[in-house]
Scaffold this motif. Structure first.
Motif, short mmCIF file in Angstrom:
data_model
loop_
_atom_site.label_atom_id
_atom_site.label_comp_id
_atom_site.label_asym_id
_atom_site.label_seq_id
_atom_site.Cartn_x
_atom_site.Cartn_y
_atom_site.Cartn_z
N ASP A 38 0.83 -1.20 0.00
CA ASP A 38 0.00 0.00 0.00
C ASP A 38 0.87 1.25 0.00
O ASP A 38 0.35 2.37 -0.02
CB ASP A 38 -0.91 0.01 1.23
CG ASP A 38 -1.96 -1.09 1.15
OD1 ASP A 38 -2.42 -1.39 0.03
OD2 ASP A 38 -2.31 -1.65 2.21
N ARG A 39 2.17 1.07 0.03
CA ARG A 39 3.10 2.20 0.05
C ARG A 39 3.09 2.88 -1.32
O ARG A 39 3.32 2.24 -2.35
CB ARG A 39 4.49 1.67 0.36
CG ARG A 39 5.53 2.73 0.54
CD ARG A 39 6.82 2.07 0.95
NE ARG A 39 7.86 3.06 1.09
CZ ARG A 39 9.05 2.80 1.52
NH1 ARG A 39 9.38 1.58 1.86
NH2 ARG A 39 9.94 3.75 1.62
N PRO A 40 2.80 4.18 -1.37
CA PRO A 40 2.72 4.86 -2.66
C PRO A 40 4.09 4.95 -3.35
O PRO A 40 5.10 5.20 -2.72
CB PRO A 40 2.19 6.26 -2.32
CG PRO A 40 2.47 6.45 -0.87
CD PRO A 40 2.54 5.09 -0.25
N GLN A 41 4.08 4.72 -4.66
CA GLN A 41 5.28 4.83 -5.49
C GLN A 41 4.89 5.55 -6.77
O GLN A 41 3.72 5.60 -7.13
CB GLN A 41 5.83 3.44 -5.83
CG GLN A 41 6.28 2.62 -4.66
CD GLN A 41 7.53 3.15 -4.00
OE1 GLN A 41 8.31 3.89 -4.59
NE2 GLN A 41 7.72 2.79 -2.75
N GLN A 42 5.87 6.06 -7.44
CA GLN A 42 5.68 6.69 -8.74
C GLN A 42 6.51 5.92 -9.77
O GLN A 42 7.57 5.38 -9.45
CB GLN A 42 6.16 8.15 -8.72
CG GLN A 42 5.44 9.03 -7.72
CD GLN A 42 3.98 9.24 -8.10
OE1 GLN A 42 3.66 9.43 -9.26
NE2 GLN A 42 3.10 9.17 -7.11
N LEU A 43 6.03 5.89 -11.02
CA LEU A 43 6.82 5.27 -12.08
C LEU A 43 8.19 5.93 -12.13
O LEU A 43 8.30 7.16 -12.05
CB LEU A 43 6.12 5.40 -13.43
CG LEU A 43 4.88 4.55 -13.61
CD1 LEU A 43 4.21 4.86 -14.95
CD2 LEU A 43 5.20 3.07 -13.53
N GLY A 44 9.22 5.14 -12.23
CA GLY A 44 10.58 5.67 -12.30
C GLY A 44 11.27 5.79 -10.96
O GLY A 44 12.48 6.00 -10.91
N ASP A 45 10.53 5.67 -9.84
CA ASP A 45 11.17 5.72 -8.51
C ASP A 45 12.21 4.63 -8.40
O ASP A 45 12.00 3.50 -8.85
CB ASP A 45 10.14 5.52 -7.38
CG ASP A 45 9.31 6.74 -7.08
OD1 ASP A 45 9.54 7.81 -7.69
OD2 ASP A 45 8.40 6.63 -6.22
N GLU A 46 13.33 4.94 -7.79
CA GLU A 46 14.36 3.95 -7.48
C GLU A 46 14.06 3.41 -6.08
O GLU A 46 13.83 4.19 -5.16
CB GLU A 46 15.75 4.58 -7.50
CG GLU A 46 16.19 5.06 -8.87
CD GLU A 46 16.56 3.92 -9.81
OE1 GLU A 46 17.02 2.86 -9.33
OE2 GLU A 46 16.40 4.09 -11.03
N VAL A 47 14.03 2.09 -5.94
CA VAL A 47 13.72 1.47 -4.66
C VAL A 47 14.73 0.37 -4.35
O VAL A 47 15.40 -0.16 -5.25
CB VAL A 47 12.29 0.89 -4.62
CG1 VAL A 47 11.26 1.99 -4.75
CG2 VAL A 47 12.08 -0.14 -5.70
N PHE A 48 14.83 0.04 -3.08
CA PHE A 48 15.67 -1.07 -2.62
C PHE A 48 14.77 -2.06 -1.89
O PHE A 48 14.02 -1.67 -0.99
CB PHE A 48 16.78 -0.59 -1.69
CG PHE A 48 17.64 -1.71 -1.21
CD1 PHE A 48 18.66 -2.20 -2.01
CD2 PHE A 48 17.42 -2.29 0.03
CE1 PHE A 48 19.45 -3.26 -1.58
CE2 PHE A 48 18.21 -3.35 0.47
CZ PHE A 48 19.23 -3.82 -0.34
#
Length: 115
Positions: A38-48
């Protein structure tokens, strides 16, 4: 299920082959894994993300870019996002292991979390 960890790191434990199949996006360059969240993300975000694959207790580190978003649960597909697997050594290890576990199933017509 993805859980926020310390410092914004997410963990994702994929319990079985069916869930792995539903989570894997083979049509994305180098593959991608869907992370229910449910954690909001945006296209292109870098995540680990620390990924645990079926039949393993080892958490594999994965850096990647968000390439797909299900903003809410619908039609049996959970809310979450897909992260493109990196081309670094850690990413290649994850991709190779995912494809080994899914041998003969990747091109199946079963529905997934994204399509």
């Amino acid at each position: 299920m993805a859980m926020p960890g310390r410092g914004g790191v997410l963990t994702c434990h994929i319990e079985d082959i069916e869930t792995l199949y539903a989570s894997y996006l083979s049509f994305v360059t180098n593959g991608a894994l869907f992370v229910p969240s449910d954690r909001p993300q945006q296209l292109g975000d870098e995540v680990f993300i620390a990924i645990t694959l079926p039949n393993s207790s080892e958490r594999l580190p994965m850096n990647g870019k968000v390439v797909w978003i299900n903003s809410k649960s619908q039609s049996g597909r959970p809310a979450g996002f897909a992260v493109q697997i990196g081309t670094d050594i850690a990413g290649q290890r994850i991709k190779n292991e995912v494809e080994r576990l899914l041998a003969g199933k990747i091109d199946s017509l079963q529905s997934t979390y994204t399509m």
